[in-house]
Design a protein around this motif. Structure first.
Motif, short mmCIF file in Angstrom:
data_model
loop_
_atom_site.label_atom_id
_atom_site.label_comp_id
_atom_site.label_asym_id
_atom_site.label_seq_id
_atom_site.Cartn_x
_atom_site.Cartn_y
_atom_site.Cartn_z
N TYR A 1 10.26 0.17 -4.91
CA TYR A 1 9.72 0.64 -3.62
C TYR A 1 9.46 -0.52 -2.66
CZ TYR A 1 8.87 5.08 -6.01
OH TYR A 1 9.01 6.26 -6.70
N LEU A 2 9.73 -1.74 -3.09
CA LEU A 2 9.39 -2.94 -2.31
C LEU A 2 10.65 -3.57 -1.71
CD1 LEU A 2 6.89 -4.54 -4.86
CD2 LEU A 2 6.30 -3.18 -2.83
N LYS A 3 10.51 -4.12 -0.51
CA LYS A 3 11.59 -4.87 0.13
C LYS A 3 11.15 -6.29 0.46
CE LYS A 3 13.79 -0.80 2.23
NZ LYS A 3 14.22 -0.14 3.50
N THR B 1 13.74 11.05 -19.37
CA THR B 1 15.17 10.78 -19.21
C THR B 1 15.43 9.36 -18.71
OG1 THR B 1 15.12 11.68 -16.96
CG2 THR B 1 15.66 13.21 -18.76
N ASN B 2 14.35 8.51 -18.67
CA ASN B 2 14.47 7.11 -18.25
C ASN B 2 15.03 6.96 -16.85
OD1 ASN B 2 13.52 6.02 -20.73
ND2 ASN B 2 15.53 6.39 -21.64
N THR B 3 14.77 7.94 -15.97
CA THR B 3 15.25 7.81 -14.59
C THR B 3 14.10 7.50 -13.62
OG1 THR B 3 14.96 10.19 -14.21
CG2 THR B 3 17.13 9.45 -15.02
N ALA B 4 12.92 7.21 -14.16
CA ALA B 4 11.77 6.89 -13.30
C ALA B 4 12.04 5.60 -12.53
CB ALA B 4 10.51 6.74 -14.15
N LYS B 5 11.71 5.61 -11.25
CA LYS B 5 11.91 4.45 -10.39
C LYS B 5 10.75 3.49 -10.57
CE LYS B 5 12.77 3.37 -5.48
NZ LYS B 5 12.88 3.99 -4.12
N PRO B 6 10.98 2.21 -10.91
CA PRO B 6 9.88 1.27 -11.10
C PRO B 6 9.21 0.95 -9.76
CG PRO B 6 11.94 0.10 -11.16
CD PRO B 6 12.29 1.57 -11.11
N PHE B 7 7.97 0.45 -9.84
CA PHE B 7 7.24 0.12 -8.63
C PHE B 7 8.01 -0.89 -7.78
CE2 PHE B 7 3.99 -2.65 -6.54
CZ PHE B 7 3.54 -1.73 -5.60
N ALA B 8 8.65 -1.85 -8.42
CA ALA B 8 9.40 -2.86 -7.66
C ALA B 8 10.50 -2.24 -6.82
CB ALA B 8 9.99 -3.89 -8.63
N SER C 1 0.82 -1.21 0.00
CA SER C 1 0.00 0.00 0.00
C SER C 1 0.86 1.26 0.00
CB SER C 1 -0.93 -0.01 1.22
OG SER C 1 -1.70 1.17 1.28
N SER C 2 1.88 1.28 0.88
CA SER C 2 2.76 2.45 0.95
C SER C 2 3.55 2.62 -0.34
CB SER C 2 3.72 2.30 2.14
OG SER C 2 3.00 2.22 3.37
N ALA C 3 4.02 1.51 -0.89
CA ALA C 3 4.79 1.57 -2.13
C ALA C 3 3.92 2.09 -3.27
CB ALA C 3 5.34 0.19 -2.47
N ARG C 4 2.68 1.65 -3.31
CA ARG C 4 1.77 2.11 -4.36
C ARG C 4 1.54 3.62 -4.25
NH1 ARG C 4 -3.66 2.92 -4.10
NH2 ARG C 4 -4.80 3.01 -6.08
N GLN C 5 1.35 4.08 -3.01
CA GLN C 5 1.13 5.52 -2.81
C GLN C 5 2.37 6.32 -3.22
OE1 GLN C 5 -0.13 6.56 1.14
NE2 GLN C 5 -0.06 8.76 0.75
N ALA C 6 3.54 5.86 -2.80
CA ALA C 6 4.78 6.56 -3.14
C ALA C 6 5.01 6.56 -4.64
CB ALA C 6 5.96 5.91 -2.42
N PHE C 7 4.74 5.43 -5.27
CA PHE C 7 4.91 5.32 -6.73
C PHE C 7 3.96 6.27 -7.45
CE2 PHE C 7 3.71 3.36 -10.80
CZ PHE C 7 4.95 3.31 -11.41
N ARG C 8 2.71 6.34 -6.97
CA ARG C 8 1.73 7.24 -7.58
C ARG C 8 2.17 8.69 -7.45
NH1 ARG C 8 -1.66 5.05 -11.23
NH2 ARG C 8 -3.10 3.50 -10.37
N GLU C 9 2.66 9.06 -6.28
CA GLU C 9 3.10 10.43 -6.07
C GLU C 9 4.29 10.78 -6.96
OE1 GLU C 9 3.89 10.62 -1.93
OE2 GLU C 9 1.77 10.78 -1.35
N ALA C 10 5.20 9.82 -7.10
CA ALA C 10 6.40 10.07 -7.93
C ALA C 10 6.06 10.07 -9.42
CB ALA C 10 7.44 8.99 -7.66
N SER C 11 4.89 9.51 -9.75
CA SER C 11 4.53 9.38 -11.17
C SER C 11 3.59 10.48 -11.63
CB SER C 11 3.86 8.02 -11.41
OG SER C 11 4.72 6.97 -11.06
N THR C 12 3.37 11.50 -10.79
CA THR C 12 2.48 12.60 -11.16
C THR C 12 3.25 13.91 -11.19
OG1 THR C 12 1.84 12.96 -8.84
CG2 THR C 12 0.45 11.48 -10.15
N ASP D 1 9.43 -10.05 -8.92
CA ASP D 1 8.59 -10.77 -9.89
C ASP D 1 7.10 -10.65 -9.57
OD1 ASP D 1 10.82 -11.54 -11.25
OD2 ASP D 1 10.89 -13.59 -10.43
N ASP D 2 6.78 -10.37 -8.30
CA ASP D 2 5.37 -10.25 -7.89
C ASP D 2 4.90 -8.81 -7.81
OD1 ASP D 2 5.27 -12.99 -7.62
OD2 ASP D 2 5.71 -12.97 -5.47
N ALA D 3 5.76 -7.88 -8.21
CA ALA D 3 5.44 -6.45 -8.03
C ALA D 3 4.18 -6.05 -8.79
CB ALA D 3 6.63 -5.60 -8.47
N ASN D 4 4.07 -6.46 -10.06
CA ASN D 4 2.91 -6.07 -10.86
C ASN D 4 1.62 -6.60 -10.25
OD1 ASN D 4 4.36 -4.59 -12.70
ND2 ASN D 4 4.63 -6.31 -14.12
#
Length: 411
Positions: free
Chosen positions: A308-310, A299-306, A278-289, A315-318
Motif C-alpha cells: 500500500y506504500l509508494k 489462499t495466500n492472496t492477502a496484500k502485504p502492508f508494504a 496513515s492511509s495505507a494503515r487504514q486500507a490495510f486494516r479494512e482489507a484485513s477484516t 524495508d521500512d514498512a513494518n
C-alpha cells in the motif's frame, strides 16, 4: 594556615570536578540528628515543611591538617536571615522566611551535631583540603557553609539541568538518608559556560578559584554525555558547583505522547509521508477484516502492508505501521523501549526526545536566561542503564537528605 605551591589546588579541583560519591562519614550521628529533628517537628507543627534551612557556620581560616580537629569544638552554628528579612546587607539563606528551621535545631539541641556532620562530609569529600591548598580563605574571603534539610524531596517528573546556587558556592554536598540503592542527580561535567553567569562570578568568587576553574575546564574538554550518580544506602554525593550542571533523576524513562510522535514524524519525514502511512494503515486494516480477509489469508492472496506504500521503502514498512499505531493514539505515552520495539533507531529516538524534553537541552542558572546545553543532544547514561536494566527500582516515598552549600563571601 599553609598555602601550597601554585598548581596543586588546580590539580585537586580537577579530581573533584566529577561528582564524588562516598559513604556517610558518621551514620550514628546522622541518625541522631534526623531523629531529633523529626521528634521536634512532631511537637511543633510550624516546622512541618518539605525543606528547612537548619543553620550555617563560618570558616574564617583553614587550619593545618594537624589542627583540623579543633574546628569541631570551636565552630558554632548560626542563623541567617532570608532575603526579605535582610536589613544589614550581609549574607542570607536561600529559602523562604517561613522555612527557617534554626529555632527547631536549637530546641532539639543539635547545633554542634550539624556542624560536626557537615565538616566530616567536607573532609571526606576533600573540600577542606582544596581550601587549604588554594590559600584564599582568611585574606579577603571566608567560607560560609549553609545547610538545608530536605524532609520530602518529591520525585520530579520533568526537571531541568540547572544550578541552584547564586554564584557564591564552591561545593554542593547531598547526604542521603536511604536504606536502598537510589539514583542520584543527573549531571553534565564541564558544560558550555553561561556568559551572564560568568560575569557574575568574576566578582563573587575568589580569583584563585576562578584561575583553577579555567585550568580545569581546559583539561576536561567538551562533554559527551549526561551522566548519573548511583547512590547506595547512606551515601553522599559531592560536586564542584561551577564544574557541572545537574538535575533530579528522571524515573521511568522519558516518554512522548502519540500526538508528539505524529508531529515529529511530519516535521522529520514530511506530512505527505505520514499521510501515506496513515492511509495505507487504514486500507490495510479494512482489507484485513471480515470474510474476504479470511478467504485471502487462506489462499495466500492477502496484500502485504508494504504493497500500500509508494513513498516509504518496503524495508521500512513494518516500522511505519507500528509508529502509526502509536501516533494515531494521541494520548498514549511511549518510552525508548517502546520506540525501539516499533523499529525506530536510537539516533532518531535521541532527536525525538531532545525535542520534547528541553530540560536536557538547556540549562537554567539564577539571574541568567536559559541557554543551550551543547551543540548537539548529549547521550544520557540513564537511558543506557535503563536499557541494560541497571537502574534501581524507584524507592517508595520521598527522598530525604541534607543539602550543604559551601559558599565563599567577603571577609
Amino acid at each position: 594556615m599553609t598555602t601550597m605551591e601554585t598548581g596543586e589546588s588546580a590539580r585537586l579541583l580537577r579530581e573533584l570536578a566529577s561528582p564524588l560519591v562516598g559513604n556517610c562519614p558518621d551514620l550514628d550521628l546522622q541518625k541522631t540528628i534526623l531523629a531529633a529533628l523529626e521528634e521536634g517537628i512532631k511537637r511543633d507543627k510550624k516546622f512541618d515543611k518539605h525543606v528547612l534551612f537548619v543553620g550555617a557556620f563560618e570558616l574564617p581560616a583553614i587550619p593545618d591538617v594537624a589542627e583540623e580537629g579543633a574546628l569541631f569544638e570551636h565552630l558554632k552554628l548560626i542563623n541567617l536571615p532570608s532575603v526579605t528579612e535582610n536589613k544589614s546587607g550581609g549574607p542570607t539563606h536561600a529559602l523562604a522566611t517561613n522555612r527557617n528551621g534554626f529555632p527547631l535545631v536549637q530546641a532539639v539541641d543539635v547545633e554542634r551535631h550539624l556542624v560536626r556532620y557537615s565538616l566530616l562530609t567536607m573532609v571526606a569529600a576533600r573540600q577542606l583540603e582544596y581550601l587549604r591548598r588554594s590559600g584564599f580563605v582568611g585574606k579577603e574571603w571566608k567560607v560560609l557553609v549553609e545547610i538545608h534539610y530536605y524532609r520530602q524531596r518529591q520525585f520530579i517528573g520533568r526537571d531541568t539541568l540547572h544550578k541552584d546556587t547564586y554564584g557564591e558556592t564552591l561545593f554542593v554536598n547531598l547526604n542521603y538518608d536511604t536504606d536502598v540503592d537510589i539514583p542520584g542527580p543527573e549531571y553534565v561535567v564541564n558544560p558550555e559556560v553561561v556568559q551572564e553567569h560568568e560575569k557574575q562570578i568574576a566578582s563573587s568568587l575568589p580569583t584563585k578559584f576562578l584561575d583553577d576553574l579555567r585550568w580545569v575546564r581546559e583539561q576536561l574538554g567538551k562533554p559527551d554525555r549526561i551522566a548519573i550518580a548511583a547512590i547506595k544506602p547512606h551515601q553522599f554525593v559531592a560536586f564542584v558547583d561551577e564544574a557541572i550542571h545537574h538535575m533530579s533523576p528522571q524515573f521511568g524513562g522519558r516518554t512522548v505522547s502519540g500526538r508528539q510522535l505524529a508531529a515529529f514524524l511530519a516535521k522529520t519525514y514530511g506530512q505527505n509521508v505520514v499521510q501515506e502511512a496513515s492511509s495505507a494503515r487504514q486500507a490495510f486494516r479494512e482489507a484485513s477484516t471480515g470474510f474476504g480477509s479470511y478467504f485471502r489469508s487462506m489462499t495466500n492472496t492477502a496484500k502485504p502492508f508494504a504493497g500500500y506504500l509508494k513513498l516509504i521503502p518496503a524495508d521500512d514498512a513494518n516500522m511505519w505501521f507500528n509508529l502509526m499505531e502509536i501516533a494515531e493514539t494521541p494520548d498514549t505515552e511511549v518510552n525508548r523501549l517502546g520506540l525501539l520495539d516499533a523499529g525506530m533507531s536510537n539516533d532518531v529516538i535521541d532527536r525525538l526526545l531532545a525535542e520534547y524534553w528541553p530540560g536536557y537541552q538547556k540549562v537554567s542558572v539564577p539571574h541568567a536566561k536559559p541557554v543551550p546545553l551543547a551543540g548537539a543532544p548529549l547521550k544520557r547514561q540513564a537511558s543506557d542503564d535503563a536499557l541494560d536494566k541497571r537502574v534501581p527500582p524507584q524507592a517508595a516515598g520521598d527522598r530525604r537528605f541534607f543539602r550543604t552549600w559551601v559558599r565563599v563571601v567577603k571577609a
